[in-house]
Design a protein around this motif. Structure first.
Motif, short mmCIF file in Angstrom:
data_model
loop_
_atom_site.label_atom_id
_atom_site.label_comp_id
_atom_site.label_asym_id
_atom_site.label_seq_id
_atom_site.Cartn_x
_atom_site.Cartn_y
_atom_site.Cartn_z
N GLU A 78 0.82 -1.21 0.00
CA GLU A 78 0.00 0.00 0.00
C GLU A 78 0.86 1.26 0.00
OE1 GLU A 78 -2.94 0.04 3.06
OE2 GLU A 78 -3.69 -1.94 2.52
N GLN A 79 2.08 1.17 0.47
CA GLN A 79 2.97 2.32 0.53
C GLN A 79 3.69 2.57 -0.80
OE1 GLN A 79 2.60 3.98 3.38
NE2 GLN A 79 1.23 2.28 3.79
N CYS A 80 3.45 1.72 -1.80
CA CYS A 80 4.17 1.80 -3.07
C CYS A 80 3.41 2.46 -4.19
CB CYS A 80 4.59 0.38 -3.49
SG CYS A 80 5.69 -0.42 -2.32
N GLY A 81 2.20 2.87 -3.96
CA GLY A 81 1.42 3.48 -5.03
C GLY A 81 0.79 2.44 -5.93
N VAL A 82 0.07 2.92 -6.94
CA VAL A 82 -0.70 2.01 -7.80
C VAL A 82 0.17 1.20 -8.75
CG1 VAL A 82 -2.82 3.37 -7.67
CG2 VAL A 82 -1.15 3.85 -9.46
N SER A 83 1.36 1.67 -9.07
CA SER A 83 2.18 0.96 -10.04
C SER A 83 3.37 0.25 -9.39
CB SER A 83 2.68 1.92 -11.12
OG SER A 83 3.51 2.89 -10.53
N GLY A 84 3.27 -0.04 -8.10
CA GLY A 84 4.39 -0.70 -7.44
C GLY A 84 3.93 -1.77 -6.47
N TYR A 85 4.90 -2.50 -5.94
CA TYR A 85 4.61 -3.54 -4.97
C TYR A 85 5.80 -3.64 -4.01
CZ TYR A 85 7.78 -6.51 -7.66
OH TYR A 85 8.87 -7.01 -8.31
N ALA A 86 5.57 -4.19 -2.84
CA ALA A 86 6.61 -4.36 -1.84
C ALA A 86 7.34 -5.67 -2.11
CB ALA A 86 6.02 -4.34 -0.44
N ALA A 87 8.64 -5.58 -2.34
CA ALA A 87 9.46 -6.76 -2.60
C ALA A 87 10.41 -6.98 -1.42
CB ALA A 87 10.27 -6.56 -3.87
N ARG A 88 10.59 -8.23 -1.06
CA ARG A 88 11.47 -8.56 0.05
C ARG A 88 12.92 -8.29 -0.33
NH1 ARG A 88 9.92 -12.58 4.15
NH2 ARG A 88 11.43 -12.16 5.76
N THR A 89 13.64 -7.68 0.60
CA THR A 89 15.06 -7.40 0.43
C THR A 89 15.69 -7.45 1.82
OG1 THR A 89 16.66 -5.90 -0.61
CG2 THR A 89 14.80 -4.88 0.57
N SER A 90 16.92 -7.03 1.94
CA SER A 90 17.54 -7.01 3.26
C SER A 90 18.42 -5.78 3.42
CB SER A 90 18.36 -8.28 3.49
OG SER A 90 19.42 -8.34 2.58
N VAL A 91 18.65 -5.40 4.68
CA VAL A 91 19.55 -4.29 4.99
C VAL A 91 20.54 -4.74 6.06
CG1 VAL A 91 17.92 -2.46 4.39
CG2 VAL A 91 17.98 -3.34 6.72
N LEU A 92 21.65 -4.05 6.10
CA LEU A 92 22.67 -4.31 7.10
C LEU A 92 22.30 -3.57 8.39
CD1 LEU A 92 25.55 -5.33 7.79
CD2 LEU A 92 26.41 -3.20 6.83
N THR A 93 22.20 -4.31 9.49
CA THR A 93 21.92 -3.70 10.79
C THR A 93 23.05 -4.07 11.76
OG1 THR A 93 20.59 -5.58 11.54
CG2 THR A 93 19.41 -3.77 10.46
N ARG A 94 22.98 -3.51 12.95
CA ARG A 94 24.02 -3.75 13.95
C ARG A 94 24.22 -5.23 14.25
NH1 ARG A 94 22.26 -0.84 18.79
NH2 ARG A 94 20.98 -2.67 19.05
N ASP A 95 23.13 -6.00 14.28
CA ASP A 95 23.21 -7.40 14.67
C ASP A 95 22.90 -8.41 13.57
OD1 ASP A 95 20.53 -6.77 14.48
OD2 ASP A 95 19.94 -7.91 16.24
N ASN A 96 22.60 -7.92 12.36
CA ASN A 96 22.23 -8.84 11.29
C ASN A 96 22.67 -8.26 9.94
OD1 ASN A 96 21.01 -10.54 9.45
ND2 ASN A 96 19.04 -10.60 10.50
#
Length: 102
Positions: free
Chosen positions: A67-85
């Motif tokens: 819902e946060q991506c607008g009508v022409s987008g979708y949420a895709a799983r990805t990853s980010v670097l965090t302090r513990d992961n």
């Protein structure tokens, strides 16, 4: 008449401004759980993180759902670097089209 129109424009901008604000965070200063809670609570955030060689600061927008991506987008799983992961699972927006319907 002009002053009324100008006042109406200013009121509209002042009330709409906070809705456009998006918080920015350093991903390395937070745990994976903390990053995921921020995204879930705010629905969309910008996370900053270092490039692989550490010379640049990169950033991207991460979201809670499509819902946060607008009508022409979708949420895709990805990853980010965090302090513990090094691969904390999150979502960011990707473009959707007839040729790439996700």
């Amino acid at each position: 008449m002009r002053s009324v129109a100008a006042a109406l424009i200013l009121v509209t901008i002042a009330t709409a401004g906070p809705a456009w604000a998006i918080s920015r965070y350093e991903s390395l200063s937070r745990s994976c759980a903390s990053v995921q809670q921020l995204i879930a609570g705010e629905r969309a955030v910008i996370l900053r993180y270092p490039s692989r060689d550490g010379r640049l600061t990169l950033y991207d927008r991460y979201v809670s759902d499509s819902e946060q991506c607008g009508v022409s987008g979708y949420a895709a799983r990805t990853s980010v670097l965090t302090r513990d992961n090094p691969q904390c699972p999150v979502y960011n927006c990707r473009s959707s089209s007839v040729f790439n319907p996700h």
